[in-house]
Design an enzyme around this catalytic site. Structure first.
Site, PDB file in Angstrom:
ATOM      1  N   ASN A  59       0.853  -1.185   0.000  1.00 22.19           N
ATOM      2  CA  ASN A  59       0.000   0.000   0.000  1.00 22.19           C
ATOM      3  C   ASN A  59       0.884   1.228   0.000  1.00 22.19           C
ATOM      4  O   ASN A  59       1.389   1.665   1.040  1.00 22.19           O
ATOM      5  CB  ASN A  59      -0.908  -0.003   1.234  1.00 22.19           C
ATOM      6  CG  ASN A  59      -1.919  -1.119   1.154  1.00 22.19           C
ATOM      7  OD1 ASN A  59      -2.888  -1.043   0.386  1.00 22.19           O
ATOM      8  ND2 ASN A  59      -1.675  -2.192   1.900  1.00 22.19           N
ATOM      9  N   GLU A  60       1.085   1.767  -1.191  1.00 23.50           N
ATOM     10  CA  GLU A  60       2.001   2.879  -1.364  1.00 23.50           C
ATOM     11  C   GLU A  60       1.327   4.184  -0.942  1.00 23.50           C
ATOM     12  O   GLU A  60       0.098   4.221  -0.743  1.00 23.50           O
ATOM     13  CB  GLU A  60       2.417   2.960  -2.843  1.00 23.50           C
ATOM     14  CG  GLU A  60       3.181   1.739  -3.339  1.00 23.50           C
ATOM     15  CD  GLU A  60       4.598   1.627  -2.763  1.00 23.50           C
ATOM     16  OE1 GLU A  60       4.917   2.312  -1.780  1.00 23.50           O
ATOM     17  OE2 GLU A  60       5.389   0.824  -3.294  1.00 23.50           O
ATOM     18  N   PRO A  61       2.104   5.278  -0.786  1.00 21.09           N
ATOM     19  CA  PRO A  61       1.518   6.573  -0.454  1.00 21.09           C
ATOM     20  C   PRO A  61       0.316   6.870  -1.349  1.00 21.09           C
ATOM     21  O   PRO A  61       0.362   6.619  -2.559  1.00 21.09           O
ATOM     22  CB  PRO A  61       2.657   7.553  -0.729  1.00 21.09           C
ATOM     23  CG  PRO A  61       3.893   6.749  -0.469  1.00 21.09           C
ATOM     24  CD  PRO A  61       3.559   5.347  -0.889  1.00 21.09           C
TER      25      PRO A  61
END
Ligand code: F6R
Length: 638
Positions: free
Chosen positions: A162-164
């Site tokens: 879950n990236e920025p």
């Protein structure tokens, strides 16, 4: 250095944090939490649902769990496992696949039934992904949710992938990887161009639904993101901060990953502490840089307003503390890293005698010596010491394929030009070139190609050391066996590695050893190399001549020592800086663009020049003399 950790840190920390001295102790504690849960549920006849992570962080947790299964009978037959993520696309047999990772580290060694194992599927057709993700969520729910989810953290603050930008309620889905994450993965894929651009990951919402969350981080490379996660506000820019919303989340870190937390970095801001000389120095340096005032200009008021009032009470006026710390830092500066003969050495970092000294520089890869301490290396040679350099590993994985082909081609052409009997050369050349031409991206090298790549780095290291003035017999190649896997993942340090290091120390009987004390090497090679030296020294520390041997640590290409910790600062003149650069340039295979660049786009020589300049600037800002560049060392006392 002992620190009193008081409880006021809770003012700063929005998540419960447990700090362990070593990652191994922290991993043991995580494995214990998991095994306690399994044992408790097994006794009640209930199943356990685990959320599992991959990457470098949890490997030791799996080792401990496997050990508990084999030796203590920990029973996984009623355990269900859901992995956080998998690259997309990805074949399960690929070296980098998380399916393969889980089998190698865990599932092949415990009795989790095959039908209890769920890992996002990197082989799906794009059109099947949404349905797959929904059913992944449903399966977790049907089993009553995740009892424990373990997590690593990426330098972007990702949990799972879950990236920025990921939302709080996100569920299992396909996601595009952040460029920082791709660069971090580049080493495992032999170059960033081979890293898949996407992954299937559990969502933040999926993770937060777990009953217990354990976020782990080891090493100083994670220190910044841990501070943001623990002390920062909740933001989608740092998805790990969402953990602050969970009632049963814990952050488990080693000392290095905790280093930027306020209670560790500036404990005087958190509450009363017991001051030691080392802490006073650190605090005064911090205060001076924080206020942009040289040390000698700091006032009583500056101390009081920054949580350092009690130093004044215990040690007197700012004026005398300023002078004490200023002198300590002044005394770290020396142009004589091997000691200055015929002088009073009481306040110098190194002893004047014996002179000249025998010096042994350990370099983990074939270029760390000149990158990290090239200026000091040059001075030691110029000042007449008997300097030896020992390259600990071959560094062969960091050579580009086309360079290997070019050198093999050169030898083949050379032999035919001079009519050197070339049948064997041709056979070897054909073998190497055929392999390289057919080699798949992200495939490890054959032994022959590894040899060629190792030779390239060996000849570069010789060229650099000769340029500095070393005769060939003082240049040593150790080719430590732990490194020779042809992959990023190395073997654990073995007895043979330690013996080789021990032998070279015994052969040279040095008065000074220099070693890379760098812990943030992305592949961990520097850390293993340092351990080999510490273990070797431990084996021989009782030999008489070892009483006369000092160990100095330099930092590798990634980071510098904190100013307050530096014990020897060797200034470089502009000419020395240029000579150091030329020595680094002898490492042609690492020039322009290294194979494993990390996130920093600068070449190694640029990084280190900036770093040496930055150290000089900081000394200047503290009110000391202004130098062009400074190389820094910390003494390790054994
Ligand atoms: C792995 C995962 C990632 C990693 C993170 C840290 O399953 O989901 O979030 O935990 O990228 O990776 P390492 O542990 O290699 O530093």
């Amino acid at each position: 250095m002992e620190r009193i950790i008081n409880t006021n840190h809770k003012e700063f920390e929005k998540l419960p944090v447990q700090i362990f001295k070593q990652a191994s102790e922290a991993s043991l504690s995580v494995a214990n939490i998991i095994s306690d849960e399994i044992i408790k549920n097994n006794a009640l006849g209930k199943h356990t649902v685990l959320g599992l992570a991959t990457g470098a962080t949890p490997t030791n947790v799996y080792d401990v769990l496997v050990d508990k299964h084999k030796n203590d009978g920990l029973d996984f037959s009623n355990v269900y496992c859901f992995n956080l993520d998998e690259y997309y696309p990805m074949q399960p047999t690929s070296l980098q696949s998380y399916v393969r990772y889980m089998d190698e580290y865990f599932f092949n060694h415990v009795n989790v039934p095959k039908e209890h194992i769920f890992i996002p599927d990197g082989t799906l057709d794009r059109s099947e992904i949404i349905e797959f993700c929904n059913s992944y969520e449903n399966k977790i729910e049907e089993l009553g949710g995740l009892d424990i989810q373990i997590l690593g953290i990426g330098r972007t603050g990702h949990i799972g992938f879950n990236e920025p930008g990921s939302s709080l309620s996100s569920k299992t889905r396909l996601i595009a990887l952040d460029s920082v994450t791709m660069l971090d993965a580049a080493s495992s894929f032999f170059g960033v161009e081979n890293v898949p651009k996407q992954a299937i990951t559990m969502g933040v919402g999926t993770i937060l639904n777990a009953k217990k969350l354990l976020l782990m981080a080891w090493g100083e490379g994670k220190a910044d993101i841990i501070k943001e996660t623990v002390e920062g506000s909740i933001t989608h820019q740092v998805p790990a901060t969402y953990l602050q919303k969970h009632e049963n989340a814990q952050v488990i870190v080693d000392k290095a990953a905790a280093a930027k937390l306020t209670r560790i970095k500036t404990p005087w801001l958190v509450g009363p502490i017991s001051w030691t000389d080392a802490l006073i120095k650190k605090a005064v340096v911090w205060l001076s840089l924080e206020l942009g005032k040289s040390i000698l200009k700091l006032t009583d008021q500056d101390y009081s307003e920054h949580g350092m009032n009690d130093i004044l009470i215990d040690f007197g006026l700012a004026y005398s503390i300023n002078i004490k710390v200023f002198n300590e830092i002044q005394n770290t500066i020396t142009g004589w890293p091997g000691g200055k003969p015929n002088t009073n050495d009481e306040r110098r970092p190194e002893r004047k005698a014996p002179f000249p000294k025998r010096v042994l520089i350990f370099s983990p890869h074939p270029d760390d010596d000149v990158i990290s301490m090239g200026g000091t290396f040059i001075r030691l040679v110029d000042q007449g010491h008997e300097v030896h350099v020992a390259y600990q590993t071959s560094g062969n994985i960091a050579v580009f394929d086309d360079d290997a082909l070019r050198f093999a081609d050169f030898v083949s052409e050379f032999n035919s030009l001079f009519s050197i009997k070339s049948e064997e050369t041709k056979r070897v050349y054909d073998q190497a070139s055929n392999f390289l031409i057919q080699k798949e991206a992200s495939e490890p090298d054959s032994d022959l190609v590894k040899e060629i790549k190792g030779l390239i780095r060996r000849s570069e290291a010789k060229a650099a050391s000769r340029y500095i003035g070393l005769p060939d017999e003082q240049i040593h190649f150790l080719d430590l066996p732990f490194y020779e896997t042809g992959k990023i993942r190395k073997k654990p340090l073995g007895e043979e590695d330690v013996r080789i290091v021990e032998d070279i120390i015994k052969e040279i009987q040095p008065h000074q050893i220099y070693a890379a004390g760098d812990l943030s090497d992305p592949h961990g090679t520097h850390r293993v190399c340092l351990n080999s030296i510490l273990k070797a020294i431990d084996n021989i520390k009782d030999l008489k001549w070892m009483d006369d041997c000092w160990l100095w640590l330099y930092r590798g290409a990634w980071q510098e020592w904190d100013i307050g910790d530096i014990e020897m600062a060797v200034p470089l003149s502009p000419e020395e800086k240029d000579k150091k650069r030329s020595a680094i340039f002898k490492h042609q295979s690492q020039k322009d663009r290294p194979l494993f660049p990390g996130t920093d786009k600068r070449e190694f020589w640029q990084r280190v020049e900036d770093r040496n300049k930055q150290t000089a600037t900081l000394y200047d800002e503290l009110g000391l003399a202004e130098y062009e560049a400074i190389e820094a060392f910390v003494r390790y006392k054994f």
